[in-house]
Design a protein around this motif. Structure first.
Motif, PDB file in Angstrom:
ATOM      1  N   ARG A  21      -2.826  -4.586  -6.023  1.00 11.17           N
ATOM      2  CA  ARG A  21      -4.176  -4.165  -5.707  1.00 11.17           C
ATOM      3  C   ARG A  21      -4.760  -5.240  -4.826  1.00 11.17           C
ATOM      4  O   ARG A  21      -4.630  -6.260  -4.930  1.00 11.17           O
ATOM      5  CB  ARG A  21      -4.912  -3.728  -6.964  1.00 11.17           C
ATOM      6  N   GLN A  22      -5.449  -4.845  -3.558  1.00 13.93           N
ATOM      7  CA  GLN A  22      -6.130  -5.718  -2.825  1.00 13.93           C
ATOM      8  C   GLN A  22      -7.637  -5.622  -3.166  1.00 13.93           C
ATOM      9  O   GLN A  22      -8.179  -4.698  -3.626  1.00 13.93           O
ATOM     10  CB  GLN A  22      -6.237  -5.083  -1.444  1.00 13.93           C
ATOM     11  N   TYR A  23      -7.927  -6.971  -3.574  1.00 15.52           N
ATOM     12  CA  TYR A  23      -9.182  -7.352  -4.325  1.00 15.52           C
ATOM     13  C   TYR A  23     -10.323  -7.668  -3.428  1.00 15.52           C
ATOM     14  O   TYR A  23     -11.556  -7.565  -3.893  1.00 15.52           O
ATOM     15  CB  TYR A  23      -9.173  -8.358  -5.343  1.00 15.52           C
ATOM     16  N   VAL A  24     -10.327  -8.153  -2.129  1.00 17.46           N
ATOM     17  CA  VAL A  24     -11.533  -8.402  -1.306  1.00 17.46           C
ATOM     18  C   VAL A  24     -12.053  -7.189  -0.790  1.00 17.46           C
ATOM     19  O   VAL A  24     -11.344  -6.505  -0.233  1.00 17.46           O
ATOM     20  CB  VAL A  24     -10.993  -9.450  -0.211  1.00 17.46           C
ATOM     21  N   GLN A  25     -13.323  -7.126  -0.937  1.00 19.86           N
ATOM     22  CA  GLN A  25     -14.028  -5.872  -0.583  1.00 19.86           C
ATOM     23  C   GLN A  25     -15.160  -5.941   0.247  1.00 19.86           C
ATOM     24  O   GLN A  25     -15.680  -5.088   0.868  1.00 19.86           O
ATOM     25  CB  GLN A  25     -14.857  -5.159  -1.942  1.00 19.86           C
ATOM     26  N   TYR A  26     -15.470  -7.251   0.675  1.00 22.78           N
ATOM     27  CA  TYR A  26     -16.439  -7.595   1.775  1.00 22.78           C
ATOM     28  C   TYR A  26     -15.825  -8.192   2.977  1.00 22.78           C
ATOM     29  O   TYR A  26     -14.982  -8.938   2.868  1.00 22.78           O
ATOM     30  CB  TYR A  26     -17.694  -8.372   1.070  1.00 22.78           C
ATOM     31  N   PRO A  27     -16.556  -8.255   4.004  1.00 16.25           N
ATOM     32  CA  PRO A  27     -16.102  -9.050   5.086  1.00 16.25           C
ATOM     33  C   PRO A  27     -16.088 -10.480   4.891  1.00 16.25           C
ATOM     34  O   PRO A  27     -16.752 -11.089   4.300  1.00 16.25           O
ATOM     35  CB  PRO A  27     -17.283  -8.590   6.387  1.00 16.25           C
ATOM     36  N   THR A  28     -14.694 -10.790   5.403  1.00 15.09           N
ATOM     37  CA  THR A  28     -14.459 -12.278   5.129  1.00 15.09           C
ATOM     38  C   THR A  28     -14.732 -13.007   6.660  1.00 15.09           C
ATOM     39  O   THR A  28     -14.374 -14.477   6.762  1.00 15.09           O
ATOM     40  CB  THR A  28     -13.000 -12.465   4.828  1.00 15.09           C
ATOM     41  N   ARG A  29     -15.001 -12.437   7.686  1.00 11.32           N
ATOM     42  CA  ARG A  29     -15.296 -13.316   9.094  1.00 11.32           C
ATOM     43  C   ARG A  29     -16.638 -13.022   9.494  1.00 11.32           C
ATOM     44  O   ARG A  29     -17.153 -11.957   9.099  1.00 11.32           O
ATOM     45  CB  ARG A  29     -14.258 -12.724  10.090  1.00 11.32           C
ATOM     46  N   THR A  57       3.245  -1.532   1.820  1.00 14.94           N
ATOM     47  CA  THR A  57       4.493  -2.290   1.312  1.00 14.94           C
ATOM     48  C   THR A  57       3.793  -2.702  -0.077  1.00 14.94           C
ATOM     49  O   THR A  57       4.719  -2.705  -1.052  1.00 14.94           O
ATOM     50  CB  THR A  57       5.035  -3.235   1.901  1.00 14.94           C
ATOM     51  N   LEU A  58       2.962  -3.639  -0.208  1.00 19.93           N
ATOM     52  CA  LEU A  58       2.330  -4.159  -1.385  1.00 19.93           C
ATOM     53  C   LEU A  58       1.833  -3.429  -2.514  1.00 19.93           C
ATOM     54  O   LEU A  58       2.101  -3.426  -3.690  1.00 19.93           O
ATOM     55  CB  LEU A  58       1.382  -5.242  -1.103  1.00 19.93           C
ATOM     56  N   GLN A  59       1.205  -1.914  -2.104  1.00 24.88           N
ATOM     57  CA  GLN A  59       0.378  -1.531  -2.900  1.00 24.88           C
ATOM     58  C   GLN A  59       1.503  -0.257  -3.449  1.00 24.88           C
ATOM     59  O   GLN A  59       1.069   0.429  -4.500  1.00 24.88           O
ATOM     60  CB  GLN A  59      -0.671  -0.658  -2.240  1.00 24.88           C
ATOM     61  N   ALA A  68       6.222  -7.896   5.841  1.00 19.84           N
ATOM     62  CA  ALA A  68       6.306  -6.913   4.960  1.00 19.84           C
ATOM     63  C   ALA A  68       7.638  -7.050   4.263  1.00 19.84           C
ATOM     64  O   ALA A  68       7.780  -7.059   2.921  1.00 19.84           O
ATOM     65  CB  ALA A  68       6.068  -5.451   5.124  1.00 19.84           C
ATOM     66  N   GLU A  69       8.817  -7.204   5.199  1.00 15.68           N
ATOM     67  CA  GLU A  69      10.180  -7.236   4.663  1.00 15.68           C
ATOM     68  C   GLU A  69      10.182  -8.586   4.022  1.00 15.68           C
ATOM     69  O   GLU A  69      10.999  -8.651   2.875  1.00 15.68           O
ATOM     70  CB  GLU A  69      10.942  -6.856   5.803  1.00 15.68           C
ATOM     71  N   GLN A  70       9.785  -9.570   4.391  1.00 11.34           N
ATOM     72  CA  GLN A  70       9.906 -10.910   3.928  1.00 11.34           C
ATOM     73  C   GLN A  70       9.167 -10.915   2.413  1.00 11.34           C
ATOM     74  O   GLN A  70       9.932 -11.435   1.568  1.00 11.34           O
ATOM     75  CB  GLN A  70       9.248 -12.018   4.897  1.00 11.34           C
ATOM     76  N   LEU A  71       8.097 -10.367   2.564  1.00 14.63           N
ATOM     77  CA  LEU A  71       7.387 -10.462   1.237  1.00 14.63           C
ATOM     78  C   LEU A  71       8.304  -9.568   0.160  1.00 14.63           C
ATOM     79  O   LEU A  71       8.217 -10.189  -1.151  1.00 14.63           O
ATOM     80  CB  LEU A  71       5.828  -9.693   1.196  1.00 14.63           C
ATOM     81  N   ILE A 105       0.442 -12.978  -6.945  1.00 15.26           N
ATOM     82  CA  ILE A 105      -0.652 -13.098  -5.970  1.00 15.26           C
ATOM     83  C   ILE A 105      -0.016 -13.262  -4.407  1.00 15.26           C
ATOM     84  O   ILE A 105       0.512 -14.363  -4.413  1.00 15.26           O
ATOM     85  CB  ILE A 105      -1.708 -14.104  -6.425  1.00 15.26           C
ATOM     86  N   VAL A 106      -0.596 -12.402  -3.734  1.00 14.97           N
ATOM     87  CA  VAL A 106      -0.121 -12.465  -2.232  1.00 14.97           C
ATOM     88  C   VAL A 106      -1.552 -12.695  -1.617  1.00 14.97           C
ATOM     89  O   VAL A 106      -2.134 -11.649  -1.520  1.00 14.97           O
ATOM     90  CB  VAL A 106       0.656 -11.444  -1.682  1.00 14.97           C
TER      91      VAL A 106
END
Length: 163
Positions: free
Chosen positions: A106-114, A97-99, A61-64, A77-78
């Motif tokens: 804003r975080q856009y992924v709403q469904y499981p990715t794994r 930190t980002l929000q 978070a600090e690096q970002l 975009i991160v």
């Protein structure tokens, strides 16, 4: 054409980025438990992140925060494999930190990715480009050659609104 950049620290860990000629490699960090690479164009900064389970979220978070330019009109975009489930841990240090101000992502992924059913691949976007009149479109699908979903991000306005 396309360019490629590889930032890894061990088998199955790290980043492989392919990008068009309009983008340039800006910054890259390689630590034992996380890798971060930024590419930039005149309108967009893209920061790619890989965090292993042992990666310290506070350090990332600090690096970002150091990498993100808040004094620009560019969209930022991160994205990447954060190995933190967004649904289970929305209050994690990276997301908070980002929000929060002044970043306001804003975080856009709403469904499981794994295949495990967790959202560990995140896409955070801060829309600042005046041509991005519409919300980003996120298309997500399972692919047979990976245990992570494929995520396609489309930015910009809809052509129908302008013709």
């Amino acid at each position: 054409g396309y360019n490629s950049y590889f930032n890894s620290k061990g088998k199955g860990k790290g980043l492989c980025i392919f990008f068009k000629d309009e983008y340039n490699l800006s910054t890259s960090f390689t630590e034992d438990f996380y890798q971060i690479t930024q590419i930039s164009s005149p309108t967009t900064d893209i920061i790619c992140v890989y965090r292993s389970d042992e990666g310290n979220p506070k350090k990332i978070a600090e690096q970002l925060k150091r990498m993100i330019d808040t004094d620009t009109n560019k969209t930022c975009i991160v994205l990447g494999d954060f190995n933190l489930c967004y649904n289970e841990n929305r209050g994690n240090t990276i997301t908070k930190t980002l929000q929060n101000d002044p970043l306001n992502f804003r975080q856009y992924v709403q469904y499981p990715t794994r295949v495990s059913g967790r959202i560990i691949d995140h896409v955070y976007i801060s829309l600042k480009d005046p041509y991005s009149a519409h919300e980003p479109i996120i298309n997500q699908r399972s692919i047979y050659y990976s245990d992570h979903d494929n995520i396609l991000i489309t930015l910009g306005w809809l052509w129908d609104d302008h013709w």
